[in-house]
Design a protein around this motif. Sequence first.
Motif, PDB file in Angstrom:
ATOM      1  N   HIS A 241      -8.096 -16.165  -8.793  1.00 29.00           N
ATOM      2  CA  HIS A 241      -9.419 -16.162  -8.157  1.00 29.00           C
ATOM      3  C   HIS A 241      -9.858 -17.561  -7.726  1.00 29.00           C
ATOM      4  O   HIS A 241      -9.842 -17.873  -6.543  1.00 29.00           O
ATOM      5  N   ALA A 242     -10.317 -18.402  -8.637  1.00 26.75           N
ATOM      6  CA  ALA A 242     -10.762 -19.771  -8.323  1.00 26.75           C
ATOM      7  C   ALA A 242     -11.769 -19.795  -7.176  1.00 26.75           C
ATOM      8  O   ALA A 242     -11.769 -20.704  -6.343  1.00 26.75           O
ATOM      9  N   CYS A 243     -12.654 -18.799  -7.150  1.00 26.08           N
ATOM     10  CA  CYS A 243     -13.626 -18.671  -6.050  1.00 26.08           C
ATOM     11  C   CYS A 243     -14.607 -19.833  -5.992  1.00 26.08           C
ATOM     12  O   CYS A 243     -15.032 -20.249  -4.902  1.00 26.08           O
ATOM     13  N   ALA A 244     -14.999 -20.363  -7.150  1.00 30.30           N
ATOM     14  CA  ALA A 244     -15.992 -21.435  -7.175  1.00 30.30           C
ATOM     15  C   ALA A 244     -15.514 -22.671  -6.440  1.00 30.30           C
ATOM     16  O   ALA A 244     -16.335 -23.499  -6.011  1.00 30.30           O
ATOM     17  N   MET A 245     -14.196 -22.799  -6.268  1.00 30.24           N
ATOM     18  CA  MET A 245     -13.658 -23.970  -5.580  1.00 30.24           C
ATOM     19  C   MET A 245     -14.210 -24.101  -4.155  1.00 30.24           C
ATOM     20  O   MET A 245     -14.316 -25.198  -3.612  1.00 30.24           O
ATOM     21  N   ALA A 246     -14.570 -22.968  -3.567  1.00 29.75           N
ATOM     22  CA  ALA A 246     -15.133 -22.995  -2.214  1.00 29.75           C
ATOM     23  C   ALA A 246     -16.495 -23.685  -2.186  1.00 29.75           C
ATOM     24  O   ALA A 246     -16.953 -24.127  -1.129  1.00 29.75           O
ATOM     25  N   ILE A 267      -1.448 -20.440  -8.242  1.00 30.83           N
ATOM     26  CA  ILE A 267      -2.785 -19.933  -7.926  1.00 30.83           C
ATOM     27  C   ILE A 267      -2.643 -18.570  -7.271  1.00 30.83           C
ATOM     28  O   ILE A 267      -1.806 -18.378  -6.380  1.00 30.83           O
ATOM     29  N   VAL A 268      -3.453 -17.608  -7.721  1.00 32.78           N
ATOM     30  CA  VAL A 268      -3.471 -16.280  -7.108  1.00 32.78           C
ATOM     31  C   VAL A 268      -4.846 -16.037  -6.497  1.00 32.78           C
ATOM     32  O   VAL A 268      -5.859 -16.045  -7.202  1.00 32.78           O
ATOM     33  N   ALA A 269      -4.861 -15.858  -5.194  1.00 31.48           N
ATOM     34  CA  ALA A 269      -6.094 -15.486  -4.496  1.00 31.48           C
ATOM     35  C   ALA A 269      -6.136 -13.970  -4.348  1.00 31.48           C
ATOM     36  O   ALA A 269      -5.103 -13.331  -4.124  1.00 31.48           O
ATOM     37  N   CYS A 270      -7.327 -13.411  -4.456  1.00 30.40           N
ATOM     38  CA  CYS A 270      -7.513 -11.957  -4.367  1.00 30.40           C
ATOM     39  C   CYS A 270      -8.536 -11.669  -3.269  1.00 30.40           C
ATOM     40  O   CYS A 270      -9.713 -11.393  -3.554  1.00 30.40           O
ATOM     41  N   ILE A 290     -13.381 -16.582  -1.089  1.00 28.68           N
ATOM     42  CA  ILE A 290     -12.028 -16.899  -1.545  1.00 28.68           C
ATOM     43  C   ILE A 290     -11.849 -18.409  -1.667  1.00 28.68           C
ATOM     44  O   ILE A 290     -12.584 -19.202  -1.099  1.00 28.68           O
ATOM     45  N   THR A 291     -10.837 -18.766  -2.424  1.00 31.85           N
ATOM     46  CA  THR A 291     -10.587 -20.158  -2.746  1.00 31.85           C
ATOM     47  C   THR A 291     -10.029 -20.930  -1.549  1.00 31.85           C
ATOM     48  O   THR A 291      -9.797 -20.364  -0.476  1.00 31.85           O
ATOM     49  N   ARG A 292      -9.768 -22.208  -1.744  1.00 28.56           N
ATOM     50  CA  ARG A 292      -9.330 -23.083  -0.649  1.00 28.56           C
ATOM     51  C   ARG A 292      -7.824 -22.956  -0.426  1.00 28.56           C
ATOM     52  O   ARG A 292      -7.037 -23.862  -0.703  1.00 28.56           O
ATOM     53  N   ILE A 293      -7.413 -21.817   0.122  1.00 31.94           N
ATOM     54  CA  ILE A 293      -5.985 -21.554   0.311  1.00 31.94           C
ATOM     55  C   ILE A 293      -5.356 -22.578   1.245  1.00 31.94           C
ATOM     56  O   ILE A 293      -4.290 -23.139   0.951  1.00 31.94           O
ATOM     57  N   ALA A 332     -10.435 -14.578   6.320  1.00 25.34           N
ATOM     58  CA  ALA A 332     -11.392 -15.322   5.496  1.00 25.34           C
ATOM     59  C   ALA A 332     -10.941 -16.746   5.235  1.00 25.34           C
ATOM     60  O   ALA A 332     -11.769 -17.635   5.028  1.00 25.34           O
ATOM     61  N   GLY A 333      -9.623 -16.987   5.257  1.00 27.39           N
ATOM     62  CA  GLY A 333      -9.099 -18.323   4.992  1.00 27.39           C
ATOM     63  C   GLY A 333      -8.758 -19.120   6.234  1.00 27.39           C
ATOM     64  O   GLY A 333      -8.221 -20.229   6.130  1.00 27.39           O
ATOM     65  N   HIS A 334      -9.047 -18.551   7.430  1.00 25.04           N
ATOM     66  CA  HIS A 334      -8.714 -19.218   8.690  1.00 25.04           C
ATOM     67  C   HIS A 334      -7.231 -19.583   8.747  1.00 25.04           C
ATOM     68  O   HIS A 334      -6.852 -20.688   9.100  1.00 25.04           O
ATOM     69  N   LEU A 335      -6.393 -18.586   8.421  1.00 26.27           N
ATOM     70  CA  LEU A 335      -4.948 -18.808   8.374  1.00 26.27           C
ATOM     71  C   LEU A 335      -4.284 -18.026   9.497  1.00 26.27           C
ATOM     72  O   LEU A 335      -3.524 -17.080   9.280  1.00 26.27           O
ATOM     73  N   THR A 336      -4.584 -18.429  10.732  1.00 24.79           N
ATOM     74  CA  THR A 336      -4.088 -17.680  11.886  1.00 24.79           C
ATOM     75  C   THR A 336      -3.094 -18.461  12.736  1.00 24.79           C
ATOM     76  O   THR A 336      -2.669 -17.974  13.782  1.00 24.79           O
TER      77      THR A 336
END
Length: 411
Positions: A241-246, A267-270, A290-293, A332-336
Amino acid sequence: MYDLVLENIRLPNQERYHFIGIQNGIIAEISPYPLQGKAVIDGCGDLAMPPFVETHIHLDTAFTAGEPSWNQSGSILEGILLWNERKQTLTMEDVYGRARKALNQLMKFGVLYVRAIADISDERLVALKTLLKLKSDLQDIIYLQIIAFPQNGLLSCPENQERMLEAIKLGADGVSAVPHLERTREEGIESIQFCFSLAEKYGLFLHFFCDEIDDPQSRFIETVASLAISSGLEDKVTASHACAMAYYPDNYAAKLLDLIASSKIHIVACPLINTAMQGRYDSYPKGRGITRIKEMLQKNINVCIAHDDIMTPFYPLGNGNILQAAHMAAHAGHLTGMKELEELINMISINGAKALQINDYGIKVGNEANIITFPVDHAIDLIRLQPHCRYVIKKGRVLLHTNPMETVFYM
């Protein structure tokens, strides 16, 4: 002549068709030329890949959404209250049936490696015992790791410490904590330390729920990373998760990312559950959840993506297609970017195999013949189309076959 030949398949980043010869459940040959086999499967030009890896899923809560009632607020706290009520009625038959149904869904979409989270906040340990039985029953079909997880905390619910020890005796592969839900920061840190002491003593995996909260002051992941270094456990440690990192200030986040990279933790993002659940208490603008992937990828941190929940009190949707989670992460992570889209596939395959420490992973001569095929030309099409697998093969045995959907136009 091989036991089985998979012909006319594409391998990632290769244009021409290949042929895979399988003998005694092992990949014996990969050739651009036809091979002879006692049995032959036409790959139809499909993309062949190693099976996907689900690094974080709750099989014990699967298909309980609406029982006893729906999570109307969408918050984690209401989800916990609902699950606390529902798990009082758990039986082994109940958990086994729902968990098996969830695994069938995962397999349908190409997952053959699973790390399942089992709640031990139940004095009978029904969920844990059932999932351990399921692991044994399905050992020839799916690779399953079981993590003992104290949903109600280790300090907030001290009985879970004894249950954790019992879970280890019963055969749990790893232990977990949820420090941001303990009563104080100090108790959160103590819960992490408790798990590290068990992992060191018993040689277990560590899989922490870290900072799944919209609070920039929730910084337990730094403790996890620091202890991973000092204990030497490093790549046996995962933080989910690590959501607070955002929400962290950028200067602190930069320091933290260097620490995580040095620690070698995973790290596992969900993205599915966290884009739905996080930000519930935000005004506008609302956090993406979501975290800073992207930043972690730039630091060469091993990031995985997980489906997490299938129709639970925490998340009412989900069908087991891990490609949905990757698709959500792309948005959500702008990974395009082209390389980023390709990396998303790694996050549900190669990266997950590293986190679970699966040694013979991949379509290589000498490895187990564990192969999935998709009716697409390129890995990026997996993100775009999220198709069913045409074939799912385990140790050279076809587990399932799904014909691609075809639309007929009458115009």
